[in-house]
Write a protein that holds these residues in place. Structure first.
Motif, PDB file in Angstrom:
ATOM      1  N   GLU A   1     122.648  75.194   5.955  1.00  0.00           N
ATOM      2  CA  GLU A   1     122.571  76.623   6.251  1.00  0.00           C
ATOM      3  C   GLU A   1     123.955  77.254   6.262  1.00  0.00           C
ATOM      4  N   MET A   2     124.923  76.548   6.834  1.00  0.00           N
ATOM      5  CA  MET A   2     126.284  77.090   6.879  1.00  0.00           C
ATOM      6  C   MET A   2     126.842  77.266   5.466  1.00  0.00           C
ATOM      7  N   GLY A   3     126.613  76.260   4.611  1.00  0.00           N
ATOM      8  CA  GLY A   3     127.085  76.363   3.237  1.00  0.00           C
ATOM      9  C   GLY A   3     126.405  77.481   2.473  1.00  0.00           C
ATOM     10  N   ASN A   4     125.120  77.677   2.725  1.00  0.00           N
ATOM     11  CA  ASN A   4     124.390  78.742   2.030  1.00  0.00           C
ATOM     12  C   ASN A   4     124.873  80.114   2.481  1.00  0.00           C
ATOM     13  N   TRP A   5     125.082  80.293   3.803  1.00  0.00           N
ATOM     14  CA  TRP A   5     125.600  81.571   4.300  1.00  0.00           C
ATOM     15  C   TRP A   5     126.963  81.870   3.691  1.00  0.00           C
ATOM     16  N   LEU A   6     127.818  80.852   3.580  1.00  0.00           N
ATOM     17  CA  LEU A   6     129.142  81.063   3.006  1.00  0.00           C
ATOM     18  C   LEU A   6     129.041  81.495   1.545  1.00  0.00           C
TER      19      LEU A   6
END
Length: 689
Positions: free
Chosen positions: A483-488
């Motif tokens: 999720e963190m990578g996708n938000w970035l």
């Protein structure tokens, strides 16, 4: 084993940050004998988390070693090969993998994943057939874009994210316009602003109970036994002296001594214990000196742990201090001893167990809030009222009177022998009483101290367990690394679109673009086991390469809110680029290079240097059983965008403006490798033929 560096260490200024490692996260881990489907999920997690090179390596191993084959495998294999790469940067081996992935999809010609692969193939084939103007054939590109438009929103955004360097011109403009609303919504989806701060909180260490430590037995019983013997001899001497005159006097002396001695001892010990308990609590309150207790044992106290814990405790009290500035001096003055005691407890209970300071930050915050709450309601010094001895009770006064009466009876029975008995008994009773008092107080006081400390420690431990459960519950919806990578990725896509609008550029005006990220100053960072570090704030650099030169924009991204601020813009020509290099520091063991630090640097001919510092794992926790520093360094390079940028910028630095023409020639040389797309058994809505 040799140390190496590709550049002087003085050029590496990677700031020290405390890294948080989530040991509980397993999205990048499988058991050695895990099923191929589980291994595929780990590879997909790497891809979605922004590490396509690791995903490519793992998926290739699943295909060639485990024989895994499906349209889903083909889809993620295609994305992992193309992600972060332009078509001209693909090597022969990578083009071969792409062909194999397309062929695998043909063996499973149905379903969602097959449709996605066929759409990507149509896009790639159209982009490879560029004409002299650098644009693909309109008919082929139109069919590919129509097929792309029929895909679900999530699949479209997934393809756009990974093919951002592969796509170009009209195709990229069309795809970004199609996905713009979805990107805006997805950036804040999943309760992002609330959940992202939780990612940077470490897995909390479980509370450890304090156990009361009793005094050594010999220090209690020896003076009690010696004093009791002296008292007995003295008492017997007095009774015998009184008995020489009258048996009634002897009985009276005996009864008065026993009754008076019991009353005085019973209530005197209680008063003495309360005074000692009050003194000990006052000492802890004023100076932080704590009563003895038994800790968990261990000798793993790391260097710097004590200083770090002091900082953690101070920060916890800063967060808990009164909002009113005029009250803060009194708060810090009144809680000095308790802060020192808390620091000592955290060091003694957790430091020797090898627990990292950030894992008990929650515990420091819990105690700071508790102490601040008691300070506000005035109960911080309740011990002074609880342990203050009361006025002398009638029983204690009666005991003293009984002892005085025994002495009076002996005096009234005075004879020559009685005088001698008094001379002998007086010192025996005096010294015996002192010794017995010391031993009795130690025995009685230790039992009461242990009982009170045990109850106090259990109450404290129970409160810590409740606070731990609340903290674990609060962290339950902590976002995953995926999720963190996708938000970035969504943030970067959204910001790039805004920057291009400011420059009045469209994708057809770009030859390519590059996005690099690094940790912003004073940001927090954390990662899952096996994954790259994520940061609470990033410094982002965007390079827009056009026919006329390079536009470079730098900004700060607050990752919690997704807000960008402080843009700085620079424009330079291709011939202004002097060199591109990646500085590495690490060790070489035999033929294996273990990189611990990297820095990407673009030097311009005017002396200006544009630098991106990658995450440093040299002093950070590494799970040696499941990951290596070299593996983490590769992930850091991938996550920062350096892997993708290095190839392109090195070519630009070497070839100057000729890079544009040479890049188009390289693209044309790719065309013979591609075969026409296979006829699709399923007709896409809106497509003909």
């Amino acid at each position: 084993m040799t140390a190496f560096t590709n550049e002087a260490d003085g050029d590496l200024h990677i700031g020290t940050q405390i890294g948080v490692l989530h040991h509980g996260a397993t999205i990048y881990q499988t058991a050695p004998a895990a099923a191929p489907a589980e291994k595929l999920q780990v590879a997909v997690n790497y891809l979605r988390g922004g590490s396509p090179r690791e995903a490519e390596r793992r998926i290739s191993a699943l295909v060639f070693e485990d024989g895994l084959s499906s349209a889903e495998v083909a889809y993620h294999w295609v994305l992992s090969v193309l992600s972060g790469r332009s078509l001209t940067s693909l090597s022969g081996a990578e083009m071969h993998q792409l062909d194999q992935a397309f062929t695998m999809s043909e063996r499973h010609p149905s379903g969602r994943w097959w449709r996605c692969v066929e759409t990507i193939r149509m896009l790639v084939n159209a982009l490879l057939m560029v004409g002299p103007d650098g644009q693909p054939p309109p008919q082929a590109l139109g069919r590919a874009l129509q097929a792309y438009a029929t895909l679900p929103d999530d699949d479209r955004q997934d393809i756009e994210r990974h093919l951002t360097l592969t796509l170009s011109g009209v195709a990229q403009d069309h795809i970004e316009d199609l996905n713009a609303d979805h990107v805006r919504r997805a950036r804040t989806a999943g309760d992002r602003a609330v959940r992202v701060p939780k990612f940077f909180e470490p897995d909390p260490a479980e509370p450890i109970a304090k156990i009361s430590r009793p005094a050594p037995a010999e220090s209690t019983w020896l003076p009690l036994a010696g004093g009791g013997a002296l008292l007995l001899v003295g008492a017997v001497t007095l009774v015998q002296a009184a008995g020489t005159r009258s048996i009634v006097a002897a009985v009276a002396v005996f009864v008065l001594l026993v009754a008076g001695g019991y009353a005085v001892v019973r209530h005197g010990l209680d008063r003495a214990f309360l005074r000692s308990r009050l003194a000990a609590k006052e000492d802890e309150f004023q100076t932080g000196r704590r009563p003895a207790y038994t800790g968990p044992g261990g000798n793993a106290l790391s260097a710097g742990f004590t200083a770090t814990i002091a900082t953690v405790v101070d920060q916890a009290f800063v967060n808990a201090q009164p909002r009113e500035h005029q009250m803060r001096d009194a708060f810090w003055r009144d809680t000095t001893g308790l802060r020192i005691a808390l620091q000592g407890d955290l060091i003694d209970l957790y430091g020797v167990r090898g627990i990292r300071p950030e894992a008990i930050r929650w515990l420091a915050a819990h105690h700071a809030e508790d102490i601040a709450g008691r300070w506000r309601d005035g109960s911080l010094d309740d011990f002074r009222r609880r342990y203050r001895p009361a006025a002398m009770s009638p029983a204690f006064l009666g005991g003293l009177a009984a002892l005085a009466g025994a002495g009076l009876v002996v005096l009234l029975s005075a004879t020559a022998m009685t005088a001698c008995a008094l001379v002998v008994a007086a010192p025996l009773l005096w010294f015996g009483g002192r010794l017995a008092h010391r031993g009795g107080l130690a025995l009685y006081g230790e039992r009461r101290r242990i009982a009170l400390d045990t109850a106090e420690f259990q109450e404290r431990y129970h409160a810590e367990c409740l606070a731990y459960d609340r903290w674990v519950g609060w962290l339950a919806d902590r976002p995953t690394d995926v999720e963190m990578g996708n938000w970035l990725a969504l943030d970067l896509a959204h910001w790039k679109r805004g920057v291009m609008a400011d420059y009045r550029l469209s994708n057809r005006d770009l030859l390519t673009h590059l996005t690099l990220t690094e940790a912003a100053p004073r940001s927090r960072r954390a990662r899952d086991v096996g994954g790259p570090f994520r940061h609470s704030a990033y410094t982002v650099l965007l390079f827009l390469l056009t026919e006329g030169g390079v536009r470079q924009v730098q900004t700060r991204l607050d990752f919690v809110t997704g807000a960008f601020s402080g843009e700085r813009r620079t424009t330079f020509r291709y011939d202004a680029i002097g060199s591109v290099r990646v500085t590495e520091v690490g060790l070489r063991v035999d033929d294996q290079k273990l990189v611990s630090r990297q820095a990407f640097q673009l030097s311009l001919n005017n002396g200006e240097r544009i630098r991106v510092l990658l995450d440093d794992f040299a002093d950070e926790p590494v799970d040696d059983y499941r990951e290596s520093a070299d593996h983490l360094a590769r992930l850091a390079s991938d996550a920062a965008g350096v892997t993708s940028a290095t190839h392109i910028l090195e070519a630009v630095a070497a070839e100057g403006r000729e890079w544009i023409a040479l890049e188009r020639q390289r693209l044309h040389r790719r065309l013979p490798r591609q075969q026409p797309p296979m006829p699709s058994p399923v007709t896409y809505p809106g497509l003909s033929g």
